[in-house]
Design an enzyme around this catalytic site. Structure first.
Site, short mmCIF file in Angstrom:
data_model
loop_
_atom_site.label_atom_id
_atom_site.label_comp_id
_atom_site.label_asym_id
_atom_site.label_seq_id
_atom_site.Cartn_x
_atom_site.Cartn_y
_atom_site.Cartn_z
N CYS A 1 3.12 7.97 0.13
CA CYS A 1 2.42 7.15 1.12
C CYS A 1 2.82 5.69 1.12
O CYS A 1 2.58 4.98 2.09
CB CYS A 1 0.91 7.25 0.91
SG CYS A 1 0.34 8.93 1.09
N HIS B 1 -2.02 7.21 9.80
CA HIS B 1 -1.18 6.95 8.62
C HIS B 1 0.10 7.77 8.74
O HIS B 1 0.18 8.88 8.25
CB HIS B 1 -2.00 7.35 7.38
CG HIS B 1 -1.28 7.31 6.07
ND1 HIS B 1 -0.16 6.54 5.85
CD2 HIS B 1 -1.54 7.94 4.91
CE1 HIS B 1 0.25 6.71 4.59
NE2 HIS B 1 -0.57 7.56 4.02
N CYS C 1 -2.37 3.53 -2.03
CA CYS C 1 -2.45 4.58 -3.04
C CYS C 1 -1.36 5.60 -2.75
O CYS C 1 -0.89 5.70 -1.63
CB CYS C 1 -3.83 5.24 -3.03
SG CYS C 1 -4.25 6.00 -1.46
#
Lengths: 729, 403
Positions: free
Chosen positions: B91, B359, B389
């Site tokens: 991510c 995202h 994160c």
């Protein structure tokens, strides 16, 4: 041992029939003999096909566990060579170019099934008693002769097939012949008397397929198609997976799910299920012969792991010894039981009555009045009705079994019983009274047994006129399901009484352990030490969830706090009260008898707090939850749910104390303390299982430690997916 | 050490990552090219002065495979001397790409480099690249692998957040994103995606649900309850690593987790000479960055330690930071970060985040860095921190200082 013959049609028959044994097993002798026969069949040009069968009622029961237990595993390379022998031999006839048929007349387990899987066709007799399976996992091992490779290649490993494969390999479930057929492990089921005829017929029927070129190394160009396993055929794909690929969406999902399932069910305590899953995952991506190497590497890793040896020693040899009454004094004639008396028709007494009638013993069930005795008889009826409902018991048989129970308040009815088992309240006076009443009717040879869980037998026997006939038979609740009976020798109990008491335990098909007399005997002391260590940690501020979960992660089926709930805090209280009354100043809380936890002035404080807690519980009428903070909350829909979700106080969360190395180390140390409490218990259990009354003495001598032993002692057979410490099986 | 400056930052709008999403018809190469073209054209770049293009992409298979960064560089008609590399830090890939580009400049080995990322989640679904972590029994079991949603619920449970807490955070994210769009705060960075004829395909973030309220969220069932409690029982796996947690409260759902979307982003980084040569004024200076590993089962706690590591190295305190951007992978991630480091909500994700806008895995890090820069400029504030994160238990933080 292995009979080899060839008939006029060129069909060789290899017949397993090991002399002097009731069952065929794979040991060094039989393996060598079979290898010779197999080689002969493959080499002999006259032989067109081979039938593999057995001369016993069963086929082959598996490998000789003594051989496995006694293997020197220090040299991994040597062990690998040794344990890949079977694979090589099986592979030799599997790729020998001739069709082999396994004619499975009865039980084929472990290596006994793997020998069949390497045959090109498997026919089983419709033998209802036959068990087909790979139980290796239950002893901490894996099927190391190709089982982890042939079964998934045969059945497939998509979502649908993975369940069947894991039933066989990872749960070690025994299958009936029909179940094995349905899953695809065997091809055909025929009437027993047609087995060999059909096997030969299959071999004599020419293949409809053209000869093919197998994929095994250096294969000839044209091999009889019947003599080529699916995985040796060109274009073979693992069934159930798109393109036969593990790295397909279906394959990935299967493994992600299987990993979690195995991890969740074993709590990572058992290495074997994980190793088996790895064999499947890694093996299914490789050519067959490389896959077998992977299987051997994992097999050897398990064999070198103390878990497998502990499981074999405990769950096989230890349990077998106990059930064979290894502690029975010699020279005493075997006692059969046709009628016994039970004093106290409560939950325990009625439970003992149930298992007794189920094993053919008439029972006189006595309580202080007829109504109380009838209630106990009703319990027996209810238990039997459950069996009827599940189809395990016919109604007429149920009626006949129930008719064996005579419920009464009249002690005179005890006339003619061979033994009386007392299961009244844990109160010395009441016990003394019923002892006297019963002995007035009993003959001089009849046994009087007390099902007390804590009161020393020697003391109880003082009420008896025949203390040499007085013994402790400690059952566990619920009696119908708990396999263990603790036999306690009083100071004056005779060896003959012990022998005959053991005969009773065997007759009702429970597992006995024999221990000497002391407060709490063996099991209650073990359990008491376990529970009190849990409570102590709770008092010291270790989160309740941490205590119980850490215990489960150490291999215990139930955490100490949950266990305390299950045996009822109220009962612990009563036991503590009785002990204090009996011992006065000599009383020490359970688990501290050897001075453990003493010193530093903390013990007094702990005791005070513990007593306060117990008193508060009783005052609040909450026997199963601490007031205020609460240990367990039974109101939340589930039976055992801890009250405080994360187990961390708000301040801990804010400052993340649990994540700080210091705090974490502290908790771990406390958790290990629980383990330390468990360890002597485990050693003692192990010692007691094998050496009976000398257990305490041998405690310090036992070097090998096994958390699994505790499981056996307190709950009999354990195993994957069957947590059962003081839990019904 | 050479200073690395941010000269520009752009992103595409984020399209719903589903078959009916506006960007589903657009290939990931085309998305990445859109960002690179915008950097080139807005800054009238002599692209031969750019040394390298680093693009994050989390599922680099299929049409995102074969080093999409090089493919995009060529397709965006950059000078053929501009190399391209695709990286994957799950991510945080987009921010990691920026950090790597900056590191090239700081070390003096590159004059300028572009860091960014791309992900077409509608075309290449999450997890398409496989990996041993979840699948190989010899890896998954000792690592106590659980899906990220279980980690998020574990995180919330362990640190005491309730369903109301996470839902309230999600409602606020939607509100802030809507306000920011309405007031045009994203105008500076967002470049519309157009077809080959120049016709606009998408110019706004289409995942937002500004009408979200506590009541609408309350109707959503927790998404990971089944995975956790039923077959195959990931909660029992998580318990082995977190025995102090008695049971996991499942509370995350589509409404308080990041949206699945398509998009790309790029950040132009160079040294002082690069700016002078191209006539560009630096917008911000990269003060530093840090990555860190954290416990992999709870997985999502990495941002705080990566921030602490970075602040310590730079000799700074949390109060020295004027604005924070922390990717809203799940509401509890942000709540935990604010709890741990004592960050007020009015400094955190002031223009909303991934719960509202989505995202796009490989690109998000570069996107939030651009958002941070725009907001520092708009408000005249000085220092900002972006962090994310990361799967497998990691965190990346970057601190920038407005010029």
């Amino acid at each position: 041992m292995i009979n080899y013959s060839v008939d006029s049609d060129g069909i060789a028959t290899i017949l397993w029939d090991m002399p002097g044994r009731s069952m065929n097993v794979l040991n060094e002798g039989s393996i060598t003999a079979f290898a010779d026969a197999a080689q002969k069949a493959v080499a002999d040009e006259k032989v067109k096909g081979v039938i593999l069968t057995s001369g016993k009622d069963s086929f082959i029961a598996g490998a000789d566990l003594d051989m496995l237990l006694n293997t020197d595993t220090s040299d991994a390379t040597a062990v690998m060579n040794q344990f890949s022998q079977l694979q090589r031999m099986f592979r030799a006839y599997e790729t020998g170019g001739k069709p082999w048929v396994a004619a499975i007349n009865g039980t084929a387990l472990g290596g006994g099934l793997e020998i069949c899987l390497a045959c090109h066709y498997r026919i089983a007799a419709d033998n209802k008693k036959a068990k087909i399976g790979q139980p290796e996992v239950k002893l901490g091992l894996l099927p190391g002769a190709g089982g982890t490779q042939r079964i998934p290649r045969l059945l497939g490993f998509g979502m649908a097939q993975a369940m069947g494969v894991s039933q066989i390999l990872i749960e070690g479930k025994d299958l009936s012949v029909d179940e094995a057929k349905n899953l695809g492990v065997i091809h055909e089921v025929v009437p027993a008397d047609k087995l060999l005829v059909r096997a030969k017929e299959w071999l004599m029927t020419p293949s409809k397929e053209a000869p093919i070129k197998p994929t095994w190394p250096k294969a000839p160009n044209a091999v009889d198609a019947r003599a080529v396993q699916p995985w040796d055929r060109p274009g073979y794909k693992i069934p159930g997976l798109p393109g036969g690929q593990i790295w397909s969406p279906a394959g990935l999902q299967t493994f992600i799910g299987a990993n979690a399932l195995v991890s969740a069910k074993t709590l990572s305590v058992y290495p074997a299920p994980k190793a088996i899953l790895s064999c499947i995952y890694e093996g299914l991506m490789l050519p067959f012969d490389s896959a077998l190497k992977v299987e051997t590497r994992y097999f050897v890793s398990l064999l070198r792991d103390p878990v497998a040896k502990s499981m074999i020693r405990t769950l096989f040899f230890g349990l077998q010894d106990a059930n064979k009454l290894v502690r029975r004094p010699k020279g005493v004639d075997k006692q059969d039981y046709s009628k016994i008396g039970i004093l106290g028709a409560g939950f325990m007494g009625a439970g003992i009555a149930t298992v007794s009638v189920q094993n053919g013993i008439d029972v006189v069930l006595i309580d202080r009045d007829q109504a109380a005795a009838d209630k106990g008889r009703q319990h027996v009826a209810d238990e039997l009705d459950k069996q009827v409902k599940r189809g395990r018991l016919a109604q007429d048989k149920r009626d006949a079994l129930l008719a064996k129970v005579t419920a009464t308040a009249d002690y005179a009815q005890l006339k003619g019983v061979q033994m009386v088992i007392e299961a009244v309240f844990e109160n010395r006076e009441i016990k003394a009274e019923v002892t006297k009443k019963a002995e007035a009717v009993l003959g001089v040879k009849d046994i009087f047994a007390s099902n007390t869980s804590t009161l020393p037998i020697t003391g109880l026997a003082e009420a008896s006129v025949r203390p040499e006939n007085f013994i402790g038979l400690h059952f566990f609740s619920p009696v119908e399901k708990m396999p263990l009976v603790e036999i306690i020798m009083g100071k004056k109990t005779s060896q003959e009484t012990l022998a005959r008491a053991l005969d009773y335990v065997q007759k009702i098909r429970k597992t006995p352990i024999v221990v000497n007399d002391s407060r709490g005997f063996f099991t209650s002391r073990v359990v008491g030490g376990y529970i009190s260590e849990g409570i102590r940690m709770l008092q010291e501020g270790v989160p309740a969830a941490m205590i119980d979960n850490a215990a489960r992660l150490a291999g215990m089926p139930v955490g100490p706090l949950t266990l305390n709930d299950e045996v009822a805090i109220d009962l612990s209280w009563k036991i503590v009260q009785q002990s204090q009354k009996d011992l006065g100043d000599k009383y020490k809380p359970s688990g501290t008898e050897d001075g453990a936890g003493a010193g530093r002035g903390r013990e007094e404080e702990r005791r005070r707090r513990g007593d306060q807690e117990a008193a508060a519980l009783r005052a609040g009428g909450r026997c199963c939850a601490l007031p205020g903070r609460g240990r367990f909350d039974r109101s939340a829909g589930r039976r055992y749910r801890l009250d405080h979700g994360s187990g961390l106080r708000a301040a801990d969360r804010r400052h993340d104390l649990a994540d700080r190395p210091g705090r974490r180390r502290q908790i771990r140390r406390r958790v290990r303390c629980a383990g330390a409490k468990v360890r002597p218990a485990v050693h003692a259990a192990q010692a007691a299982a094998r050496h009976g009354g000398q257990g305490r003495k041998l405690l310090r001598q036992e070097q090998g430690q096994s958390r699994l032993t505790f499981r056996l002692i307190v709950c009999g057979k354990g195993g994957f997916g069957r947590p059962c410490l003081l839990q019904p099986q | 050490m050479v200073e690395a400056y941010i000269y520009d930052a752009v992103r595409t709008p984020r399209g719903k990552g589903r078959k009916d999403g506006s960007l589903h018809e657009v290939t990931p190469v085309r998305l990445a090219v859109t960002a690179l073209e915008a950097l080139r054209d807005r800054n009238k770049l002599d692209t031969s002065t750019v040394d390298d293009i680093v693009l994050g992409c989390v599922a680099p298979v299929g049409e995102q495979g074969a080093d999409i960064a090089r493919t995009a560089a060529v397709m965006a008609k950059y000078s053929e001397t501009v190399s391209g590399v695709q990286i994957n830090r799950f991510c945080a890939s987009g921010l990691e790409a920026v950090n790597m580009a900056a590191a090239q400049v700081m070390s003096g080995n590159s004059q300028a480099a572009i860091g960014g990322g791309v992900e077409s989640m509608s075309r290449i679904p999450m997890g398409s690249d496989g990996g041993a972590w979840a699948v190989d029994p010899a890896v998954a079991m000792p690592m106590y692998f659980v899906p990220q949603g279980i980690s998020a619920d574990l995180l919330a449970t362990k640190y005491g957040f309730s369903r109301d807490d996470v839902d309230a955070y999600a409602v606020e994210s939607q509100k802030r994103a809507k306000a920011a769009w309405d007031k045009g705060y994203f105008k500076k960075s967002v470049v519309p995606v157009r077809d080959q004829n120049g016709v606009e395909i998408l110019a706004h973030d289409e995942h937002m649900r500004p009408t979200t309220t506590m009541q609408t969220l309350a109707s959503l069932e927790p998404s990971f309850k089944g995975q956790g409690e039923m077959m195959p029982g990931f909660n029992a796996v998580a318990m082995q690593r977190y025995p102090e947690v008695e049971r996991i409260n499942h509370m995350h759902h589509a409404g308080n987790s990041s949206g699945i979307v398509d998009g790309a982003a790029g950040v132009l980084i160079g040294n002082k000479e690069f700016g002078e040569r191209n006539g560009l004024k630096p917008r911000a200076r990269i003060k530093g960055f840090a990555s860190i590993g954290s416990e992999p089962t709870i997985m999502l706690t990495g941002p705080a330690p990566s921030t602490e590591k970075l602040l310590k190295r730079l000799g700074m305190k949390t109060t020295d930071i004027d604005l924070y951007e922390l990717n809203e992978a799940f509401a509890a991630v942000v709540l935990r970060y604010m709890q741990k480091l004592d960050i007020p909500h009015d400094k955190m994700n002031v223009n909303g985040g991934a719960i509202a806008m989505g995202h796009p895995l490989g690109a998000t890090g570069a996107m939030i860095l651009g958002t941070l820069l725009d907001e520092l400029e708009r408000t005249g504030k000085g220092t900002g921190l972006a962090t994310l994160c990361i799967g497998g238990g990691m965190g990346v933080s970057t601190i920038i200082e407005r010029m």
